[in-house]
Motif scaffolding. Structure first.
Motif, PDB file in Angstrom:
ATOM      1  N   ILE A  92       0.846  -1.187   0.000  1.00 35.34           N
ATOM      2  CA  ILE A  92       0.000   0.000   0.000  1.00 35.34           C
ATOM      3  C   ILE A  92       0.879   1.232   0.000  1.00 35.34           C
ATOM      4  N   ARG A  93       0.467   2.247  -0.726  1.00 35.95           N
ATOM      5  CA  ARG A  93       1.132   3.553  -0.658  1.00 35.95           C
ATOM      6  C   ARG A  93       0.068   4.623  -0.551  1.00 35.95           C
ATOM      7  N   HIS A  94       0.187   5.468   0.457  1.00 32.37           N
ATOM      8  CA  HIS A  94      -0.690   6.625   0.598  1.00 32.37           C
ATOM      9  C   HIS A  94       0.078   7.843   0.114  1.00 32.37           C
ATOM     10  N   ASP A  95      -0.280   8.318  -1.075  1.00 32.89           N
ATOM     11  CA  ASP A  95       0.313   9.538  -1.634  1.00 32.89           C
ATOM     12  C   ASP A  95      -0.504  10.688  -1.053  1.00 32.89           C
ATOM     13  N   ALA A  96      -0.081  11.168   0.106  1.00 31.14           N
ATOM     14  CA  ALA A  96      -0.878  12.111   0.898  1.00 31.14           C
ATOM     15  C   ALA A  96      -1.224  13.396   0.161  1.00 31.14           C
ATOM     16  N   ASN A  97      -0.320  13.896  -0.665  1.00 26.70           N
ATOM     17  CA  ASN A  97      -0.633  15.139  -1.382  1.00 26.70           C
ATOM     18  C   ASN A  97      -1.080  14.884  -2.820  1.00 26.70           C
ATOM     19  N   GLY A  98      -1.133  13.628  -3.235  1.00 24.90           N
ATOM     20  CA  GLY A  98      -1.650  13.261  -4.544  1.00 24.90           C
ATOM     21  C   GLY A  98      -0.819  13.718  -5.729  1.00 24.90           C
ATOM     22  N   ASP A  99       0.478  13.950  -5.522  1.00 23.02           N
ATOM     23  CA  ASP A  99       1.309  14.447  -6.630  1.00 23.02           C
ATOM     24  C   ASP A  99       1.952  13.334  -7.460  1.00 23.02           C
ATOM     25  N   GLY A 100       1.753  12.071  -7.078  1.00 23.07           N
ATOM     26  CA  GLY A 100       2.296  10.965  -7.847  1.00 23.07           C
ATOM     27  C   GLY A 100       3.745  10.631  -7.555  1.00 23.07           C
ATOM     28  N   ARG A 101       4.369  11.371  -6.657  1.00 22.57           N
ATOM     29  CA  ARG A 101       5.772  11.119  -6.299  1.00 22.57           C
ATOM     30  C   ARG A 101       5.862  10.703  -4.833  1.00 22.57           C
ATOM     31  N   SER A 102       6.934  10.011  -4.492  1.00 25.56           N
ATOM     32  CA  SER A 102       7.161   9.644  -3.091  1.00 25.56           C
ATOM     33  C   SER A 102       7.750  10.833  -2.351  1.00 25.56           C
TER      34      SER A 102
END
Length: 166
Positions: A95-105
């Protein structure tokens, strides 16, 4: 080693807003994983659920059965994502939660694995996944297998679940 056609990765996934705990909602049936994600630092961005069949595919990191991205719904409680599977067998879920939704880690993003193995800062920095044996889930034919995952975030010089004050 089983091979799964790309069509399996294109199977529709269902997000069950509000998280039905680990019940089997009517929308999730057949051979599937019901991934229940909890411990969000914030309810924003996107959630990526990736499923791997077998140790070799998990170790490769690019040979997925499915990759599902859904927006994180507002509200509270776990977010349940139904992941249809091509058949019974052993799988791993990341699972990865991209908290700001920018598509980058970013440093503010979270992540986790099936069976909630303990993660180290060294693993996170070097992007080393936990062992397959520690994240392996057995999915039975014709049944929905619950997979609870608690998100982990960078906390100073460690990585772990968010601790909330009661």
């Amino acid at each position: 080693m089983r091979k799964y056609p790309l069509a399996a990765a294109a199977m529709a996934a269902m997000i069950i807003p509000g998280g039905a705990a680990l019940a089997q909602p009517a929308a999730c049936r057949g051979t599937a994983l019901l991934v229940s994600v909890s411990g969000f630092k914030e309810r924003a961005g996107t959630l990526r659920v990736q499923t791997y069949a077998g140790a070799a595919n998990y170790a490769d990191g690019h040979r997925r059965v499915s990759r599902i991205e859904v927006p994180v719904p507002r509200g509270s409680g776990p977010v349940d994502v139904c992941v249809p599977l091509p058949g019974a067998g052993d799988y791993a879920v990341s699972i990865r939660h991209d908290a700001n939704g920018d598509g980058r880690s970013d440093r503010g993003d979270g992540g986790g694995f099936s069976n909630n193995p303990r993660l180290s800062l060294g693993q996170a920095i070097s992007r080393r996944n936990p062992s397959y044996d520690s994240v392996r889930v057995d999915a039975g034919a014709g049944r929905v297998t619950p997979v609870p995952i608690t998100l982990n975030y960078l906390r100073g010089l460690s990585i772990g679940p968010i601790r909330r004050n009661p």
